[in-house]
Design a protein around this motif. Structure first.
Motif, PDB file in Angstrom:
ATOM      1  N   GLU A 108       0.908  -1.257   0.028  1.00 25.87           N
ATOM      2  CA  GLU A 108       0.000  -0.095   0.180  1.00 25.87           C
ATOM      3  C   GLU A 108       0.779   1.064   0.069  1.00 25.87           C
ATOM      4  N   VAL A 109       2.187   1.087   0.092  1.00 23.86           N
ATOM      5  CA  VAL A 109       2.905   2.478   0.062  1.00 23.86           C
ATOM      6  C   VAL A 109       2.787   2.990  -1.152  1.00 23.86           C
ATOM      7  N   ARG A 110       2.534   4.418  -1.242  1.00 20.70           N
ATOM      8  CA  ARG A 110       2.132   5.191  -2.381  1.00 20.70           C
ATOM      9  C   ARG A 110       3.586   5.580  -3.169  1.00 20.70           C
ATOM     10  N   ILE A 111       3.782   5.447  -4.382  1.00 19.76           N
ATOM     11  CA  ILE A 111       4.774   5.649  -5.235  1.00 19.76           C
ATOM     12  C   ILE A 111       4.744   6.433  -6.212  1.00 19.76           C
ATOM     13  N   GLY A 112       5.283   7.594  -6.376  1.00 19.01           N
ATOM     14  CA  GLY A 112       5.460   8.534  -7.749  1.00 19.01           C
ATOM     15  C   GLY A 112       6.689   8.658  -8.203  1.00 19.01           C
ATOM     16  N   GLY A 113       6.830   8.753  -9.661  1.00 17.59           N
ATOM     17  CA  GLY A 113       7.797   8.853 -10.443  1.00 17.59           C
ATOM     18  C   GLY A 113       7.787   8.772 -11.999  1.00 17.59           C
ATOM     19  N   TYR A 114       8.864   9.026 -12.514  1.00 14.73           N
ATOM     20  CA  TYR A 114       8.976   8.425 -14.067  1.00 14.73           C
ATOM     21  C   TYR A 114       9.863   7.546 -14.123  1.00 14.73           C
ATOM     22  N   PHE A 115       9.719   6.467 -14.774  1.00 14.08           N
ATOM     23  CA  PHE A 115      10.632   5.111 -14.887  1.00 14.08           C
ATOM     24  C   PHE A 115      10.895   4.731 -16.559  1.00 14.08           C
ATOM     25  N   ASN A 116      11.893   4.490 -16.787  1.00  8.26           N
ATOM     26  CA  ASN A 116      12.129   3.562 -18.202  1.00  8.26           C
ATOM     27  C   ASN A 116      11.178   2.477 -17.943  1.00  8.26           C
ATOM     28  N   ALA A 117      10.535   2.013 -18.974  1.00 12.00           N
ATOM     29  CA  ALA A 117       9.961   0.682 -19.002  1.00 12.00           C
ATOM     30  C   ALA A 117      10.759  -0.242 -18.936  1.00 12.00           C
ATOM     31  N   GLY A 118      10.762  -1.107 -18.001  1.00 11.03           N
ATOM     32  CA  GLY A 118      11.513  -2.387 -17.867  1.00 11.03           C
ATOM     33  C   GLY A 118      12.865  -2.086 -17.301  1.00 11.03           C
ATOM     34  N   ASP A 119      13.167  -0.786 -16.722  1.00 13.11           N
ATOM     35  CA  ASP A 119      14.344  -0.649 -16.047  1.00 13.11           C
ATOM     36  C   ASP A 119      14.431  -0.854 -14.494  1.00 13.11           C
ATOM     37  N   ILE A 120      14.552  -2.354 -14.235  1.00 11.10           N
ATOM     38  CA  ILE A 120      14.591  -2.807 -12.931  1.00 11.10           C
ATOM     39  C   ILE A 120      15.401  -1.809 -11.902  1.00 11.10           C
ATOM     40  N   ASP A 121      16.627  -1.860 -12.459  1.00 13.99           N
ATOM     41  CA  ASP A 121      17.846  -1.159 -11.334  1.00 13.99           C
ATOM     42  C   ASP A 121      17.171   0.269 -10.958  1.00 13.99           C
ATOM     43  N   GLY A 122      16.730   0.957 -11.962  1.00  9.54           N
ATOM     44  CA  GLY A 122      16.219   2.330 -11.604  1.00  9.54           C
ATOM     45  C   GLY A 122      15.048   2.328 -10.720  1.00  9.54           C
ATOM     46  N   LEU A 123      14.275   1.213 -10.903  1.00 11.06           N
ATOM     47  CA  LEU A 123      13.005   1.155  -9.996  1.00 11.06           C
ATOM     48  C   LEU A 123      13.899   0.957  -8.552  1.00 11.06           C
ATOM     49  N   LEU A 124      14.494  -0.103  -8.392  1.00  8.74           N
ATOM     50  CA  LEU A 124      14.966  -0.497  -7.139  1.00  8.74           C
ATOM     51  C   LEU A 124      15.843   0.770  -6.309  1.00  8.74           C
ATOM     52  N   GLU A 125      16.639   1.487  -7.305  1.00 13.36           N
ATOM     53  CA  GLU A 125      17.418   2.624  -6.564  1.00 13.36           C
ATOM     54  C   GLU A 125      16.404   3.454  -6.228  1.00 13.36           C
ATOM     55  N   THR A 126      15.402   3.836  -7.112  1.00  9.93           N
ATOM     56  CA  THR A 126      14.327   4.942  -6.367  1.00  9.93           C
ATOM     57  C   THR A 126      13.637   4.399  -5.140  1.00  9.93           C
TER      58      THR A 126
END
Length: 362
Positions: free
Chosen positions: A321-339
């Motif tokens: 339920e943690v609310r997430i906001g941001g822009y991500f490159n589709a499929g960029d797992i490393d970028g998601l995990l860093e954010t």
């Protein structure tokens, strides 16, 4: 790259370059029935040269279709009337035309008398497909374009009076070239999304639900009212593209969620309006971008999973339920995990090559 499946039995729409070729095409149109516009154009063509009328009359006589000319009240009195004495030149020219166009043209001219399944000639047919993480834009013969998102498959069928896209899975955006004589319809999970010149997005969700987003023009949502006891190819699509589910249709900025069609169950589409910025965010995938504006983490992970084979597991239910906001490159797992780690204090542990465990960073 997107995979294209060619269809061996495609009958390309013939392009006329000679008098007899034009006559063959006009004879085919006569068998199908002339619109008022076609009647005007045919009259103009007949007045251009006496040879045009003669060619049409000779070809009709060759195939035994002189009744067509009489039925449409064409000026046969100006044509060659002595069919018994027609020259061998026209006879062999007719055969030459068929050879030049290919055997498919014979079917195009004569198919309306063969069987119900042959009432419409195929002009273009092809399948487009993307795998997980791929995106592709395809140009169609009439100038329309299809942009396919990840893991999407569509089958394109262009006929004389219909442009039909069967969508098997995934998501695609359609920019439709205007053609009032040939509606453009996308069939998805028992629904038909129809337009004549517009732009819209179709996404097949879980359980067969379909989401339609309109970005330009007007789109109709129609019921699939064909006879289930008859093969689809044996029915002319125009006869069962009917029964609009949303009044005068969807307009730009509207999104409709369509339930999976069930026998004898009337489903009312859920329609809502989005602001232009929200529409832009929803369709940012066309540029390889995913935009989130406070969605629950589980929703974010589900969306990311469409673009990768990586599986996510949450350490506890509260994380979902943690609310997430941001822009991500589709499929960029490393970028998601860093954010997630830097902005939301959620750390990741790779427990296998394609499995990631997420837990609070405390």
């Amino acid at each position: 790259m997107a995979r294209h499946e060619e269809v061996d039995n495609v009958v390309p729409f013939p392009v006329a370059t000679s008098t007899l070729e034009f006559a063959a095409l006009w004879l085919a149109r006569l068998e199908k029935g002339l619109s008022e516009t076609d009647r005007v154009k045919l009259g103009e063509w007949l007045r251009e040269s006496p040879d045009n009328g003669k060619a049409l009359h000779e070809l009709a006589a060759f195939w035994g279709d002189l009744d067509l000319i009489a039925d449409h009240a064409l000026p046969v009195s100006r044509m060659e009337q002595n069919t018994a004495g027609r020259s061998g030149r026209w006879k062999y020219a007719a055969i030459f035309v068929l050879a030049a166009f290919g055997l498919g043209t014979f079917a195009y001219i004569k198919q309306t008398t063969e069987s119900p399944a042959a009432t419409v000639a195929v002009q273009f047919e092809q399948t487009f497909e993307t795998s997980v993480g791929e995106r592709s834009t395809e140009q169609l013969p009439d100038g329309s374009t299809i942009t396919l998102n990840t893991n999407t498959k569509v089958h394109v069928l262009y006929q004389a009076h219909d442009r039909i896209i069967d969508m098997e899975r995934g998501e695609a955006h359609f920019a439709v070239a205007h053609d009032v004589d040939r509606p453009f319809g996308v069939r998805a999970s028992g629904h038909i999304v129809q337009a004549v010149g517009t732009a819209f997005n179709v996404r097949i969700q879980d359980a067969g639900k379909v989401e339609v987003t309109v970005t330009n023009g007007v789109v109709q949502i129609l019921e699939d009212d064909k006879d289930p006891g008859v093969e689809s190819d044996a029915q002319v699509p125009r006869t069962w593209w009917k029964n609009s589910l949303i009044g005068t249709g969807l307009v730009p900025g509207q999104v409709a969620l369509l339930g999976n069609q069930l026998p004898d169950v009337e489903l009312v589409p859920e329609v809502r309006r989005l602001e232009p910025a929200d529409i832009e965010s929803k369709l940012a995938w066309q540029h390889g971008v995913l935009v989130f504006e406070g969605e629950p983490l589980q929703v974010v992970l589900d969306e990311f999973s469409r673009y990768t084979t990586t599986e996510f597991t949450l350490d506890n239910a509260e994380l979902a339920e943690v609310r997430i906001g941001g822009y991500f490159n589709a499929g960029d797992i490393d970028g998601l995990l860093e954010t997630l780690n830097e902005s939301f204090q959620i750390e990741a542990e790779r427990i296998a090559d394609n499995q990631i465990l997420l837990r609070p960073n405390n």
